[in-house]
Design a protein around this motif. Structure first.
Motif, PDB file in Angstrom:
ATOM      1  N   SER A 123       0.841  -1.196   0.000  1.00 40.27           N
ATOM      2  CA  SER A 123       0.000   0.000   0.000  1.00 40.27           C
ATOM      3  C   SER A 123       0.881   1.252   0.000  1.00 40.27           C
ATOM      4  O   SER A 123       1.587   1.529   0.974  1.00 40.27           O
ATOM      5  CB  SER A 123      -0.915   0.005   1.216  1.00 40.27           C
ATOM      6  OG  SER A 123      -1.585   1.239   1.299  1.00 40.27           O
ATOM      7  N   PHE A 124       0.817   1.988  -1.077  1.00 40.59           N
ATOM      8  CA  PHE A 124       1.566   3.230  -1.202  1.00 40.59           C
ATOM      9  C   PHE A 124       1.115   4.231  -0.143  1.00 40.59           C
ATOM     10  O   PHE A 124       1.918   4.927   0.460  1.00 40.59           O
ATOM     11  CB  PHE A 124       1.373   3.794  -2.615  1.00 40.59           C
ATOM     12  CG  PHE A 124       2.195   5.007  -2.920  1.00 40.59           C
ATOM     13  CD1 PHE A 124       3.562   4.902  -3.138  1.00 40.59           C
ATOM     14  CD2 PHE A 124       1.605   6.254  -2.995  1.00 40.59           C
ATOM     15  CE1 PHE A 124       4.323   6.024  -3.417  1.00 40.59           C
ATOM     16  CE2 PHE A 124       2.363   7.376  -3.267  1.00 40.59           C
ATOM     17  CZ  PHE A 124       3.730   7.261  -3.484  1.00 40.59           C
ATOM     18  N   GLU A 146       4.892  11.374   5.260  1.00 40.49           N
ATOM     19  CA  GLU A 146       4.748  12.185   4.050  1.00 40.49           C
ATOM     20  C   GLU A 146       3.285  12.483   3.741  1.00 40.49           C
ATOM     21  O   GLU A 146       2.986  13.499   3.127  1.00 40.49           O
ATOM     22  CB  GLU A 146       5.411  11.478   2.866  1.00 40.49           C
ATOM     23  CG  GLU A 146       6.917  11.365   3.022  1.00 40.49           C
ATOM     24  CD  GLU A 146       7.573  10.570   1.914  1.00 40.49           C
ATOM     25  OE1 GLU A 146       6.903  10.280   0.899  1.00 40.49           O
ATOM     26  OE2 GLU A 146       8.759  10.236   2.074  1.00 40.49           O
ATOM     27  N   TYR A 147       2.393  11.584   4.127  1.00 38.73           N
ATOM     28  CA  TYR A 147       0.957  11.779   3.936  1.00 38.73           C
ATOM     29  C   TYR A 147       0.303  11.917   5.304  1.00 38.73           C
ATOM     30  O   TYR A 147       0.732  11.297   6.275  1.00 38.73           O
ATOM     31  CB  TYR A 147       0.319  10.598   3.207  1.00 38.73           C
ATOM     32  CG  TYR A 147       0.601  10.504   1.730  1.00 38.73           C
ATOM     33  CD1 TYR A 147       1.484  11.353   1.087  1.00 38.73           C
ATOM     34  CD2 TYR A 147      -0.023   9.541   0.964  1.00 38.73           C
ATOM     35  CE1 TYR A 147       1.734  11.246  -0.262  1.00 38.73           C
ATOM     36  CE2 TYR A 147       0.215   9.426  -0.395  1.00 38.73           C
ATOM     37  CZ  TYR A 147       1.107  10.289  -1.000  1.00 38.73           C
ATOM     38  OH  TYR A 147       1.352  10.192  -2.332  1.00 38.73           O
ATOM     39  N   VAL A 200       9.674   1.526   6.493  1.00 45.73           N
ATOM     40  CA  VAL A 200       8.545   0.951   5.770  1.00 45.73           C
ATOM     41  C   VAL A 200       8.725   1.315   4.303  1.00 45.73           C
ATOM     42  O   VAL A 200       8.804   2.490   3.947  1.00 45.73           O
ATOM     43  CB  VAL A 200       7.199   1.494   6.305  1.00 45.73           C
ATOM     44  CG1 VAL A 200       6.049   0.941   5.500  1.00 45.73           C
ATOM     45  CG2 VAL A 200       7.034   1.139   7.769  1.00 45.73           C
ATOM     46  N   LEU A 201       8.778   0.293   3.444  1.00 45.10           N
ATOM     47  CA  LEU A 201       9.004   0.498   2.020  1.00 45.10           C
ATOM     48  C   LEU A 201       7.803   0.016   1.220  1.00 45.10           C
ATOM     49  O   LEU A 201       7.201  -1.011   1.552  1.00 45.10           O
ATOM     50  CB  LEU A 201      10.247  -0.267   1.561  1.00 45.10           C
ATOM     51  CG  LEU A 201      11.557   0.099   2.250  1.00 45.10           C
ATOM     52  CD1 LEU A 201      12.655  -0.857   1.826  1.00 45.10           C
ATOM     53  CD2 LEU A 201      11.944   1.524   1.918  1.00 45.10           C
ATOM     54  N   HIS A 202       7.486   0.759   0.172  1.00 46.23           N
ATOM     55  CA  HIS A 202       6.376   0.376  -0.709  1.00 46.23           C
ATOM     56  C   HIS A 202       6.905  -0.540  -1.808  1.00 46.23           C
ATOM     57  O   HIS A 202       7.915  -0.251  -2.449  1.00 46.23           O
ATOM     58  CB  HIS A 202       5.738   1.623  -1.327  1.00 46.23           C
ATOM     59  CG  HIS A 202       4.749   1.304  -2.384  1.00 46.23           C
ATOM     60  ND1 HIS A 202       4.960   1.582  -3.707  1.00 46.23           N
ATOM     61  CD2 HIS A 202       3.536   0.689  -2.324  1.00 46.23           C
ATOM     62  CE1 HIS A 202       3.931   1.174  -4.422  1.00 46.23           C
ATOM     63  NE2 HIS A 202       3.061   0.626  -3.596  1.00 46.23           N
TER      64      HIS A 202
END
Length: 182
Positions: A12-13, A22-23, A48-50
C-alpha cells in the motif's frame, strides 16, 4: 532474537507514506494504527518500504483472498486469520443525568411536600405551584381551555426545538399568501 533494525515491505503506497509522515492520516482507525506503530520500541531503526503489487506475488495473492478459494493460492503463501483488530476500541456510553433545573422545586413540593428553607421563597413556590400538577411522575402546567401542558427540561427543550426546525416539521412555510386571489 536481538533484532536491531526492521524493514517492512508493504503493497500500500498510502500506508507506506503515512508511516513515513509524508501523507496525513485522516481516518480515525488509521490514526490509531499509526499510533501503535510509533509505540514500537526496542529497535534502533524501522523502515517501511512500498513494493508495487506487480513485483510482489505474495501480496497480490493475499489481496485476492476475499474472492479466490484457498486451493488456487501458491503453496508458499501463509494465511493467518486475525480474530480481533490490533487496536482495541473501548466503547463509552454517555449517560446524562438530569440536574436541577427550574422544575426541581415544583416537583419536590408537589411530589414530596418539600419547601425551600427561605420563608419568602417557600411562600412564592406555594403560590406558583397552584398552576402546576404532577401526573405519573411528570410536571404539567394546568391549562384552563385545553389539556395540561407538559413541562420539559433544557436538554429535552433543545431536542424539541431541533426536531421542529430540522426534523419532520422542518419545512413549515406558513400560509400561502402569494396564491390568494385579490
Amino acid at each position: 532474537m536481538k533484532v536491531r533494525r526492521v524493514q517492512a515491505h508493504v503493497d500500500s503506497f498510502l500506508v507506506a507514506n503515512q508511516v513515513k509522515g509524508e501523507y496525513e492520516s485522516k481516518d480515525p482507525k488509521m490514526i490509531k494504527y499509526l499510533e501503535k506503530v510509533k509505540e514500537l520500541k526496542g529497535f534502533e531503526g524501522a523502515e517501511v518500504l512500498h513494493v508495487p503489487r506487480s513485483q510482489n506475488k505474495k501480496a497480490d495473492a493475499l489481496s485476492k483472498l476475499a474472492s479466490v478459494a484457498f486451493d488456487h493460492l501458491a503453496k508458499d503463501v501463509k494465511v493467518e486469520t486475525l480474530r480481533a483488530p490490533s487496536i482495541m476500541e473501548v466503547e463509552v456510553s454517555c449517560v446524562e443525568t438530569p440536574g436541577d433545573n427550574w422544575m426541581t422545586p415544583f416537583m419536590q413540593y408537589l411530589g414530596k411536600g418539600i419547601l425551600p428553607e427561605d420563608k419568602k421563597e417557600a411562600r412564592r413556590l406555594r403560590v406558583r405551584a397552584l398552576q402546576y400538577e404532577m401526573i405519573e411522575g411528570g410536571l404539567y402546567r394546568k391549562s384552563y381551555l385545553g389539556p395540561s401542558l407538559k413541562c420539559i427540561g433544557p436538554t429535552e427543550a433543545e431536542y424539541v426545538i431541533r426536531e421542529i426546525h430540522e426534523g419532520i416539521c422542518g419545512m413549515h412555510m406558513g400560509p400561502r399568501w402569494w396564491q390568494r386571489e385579490p
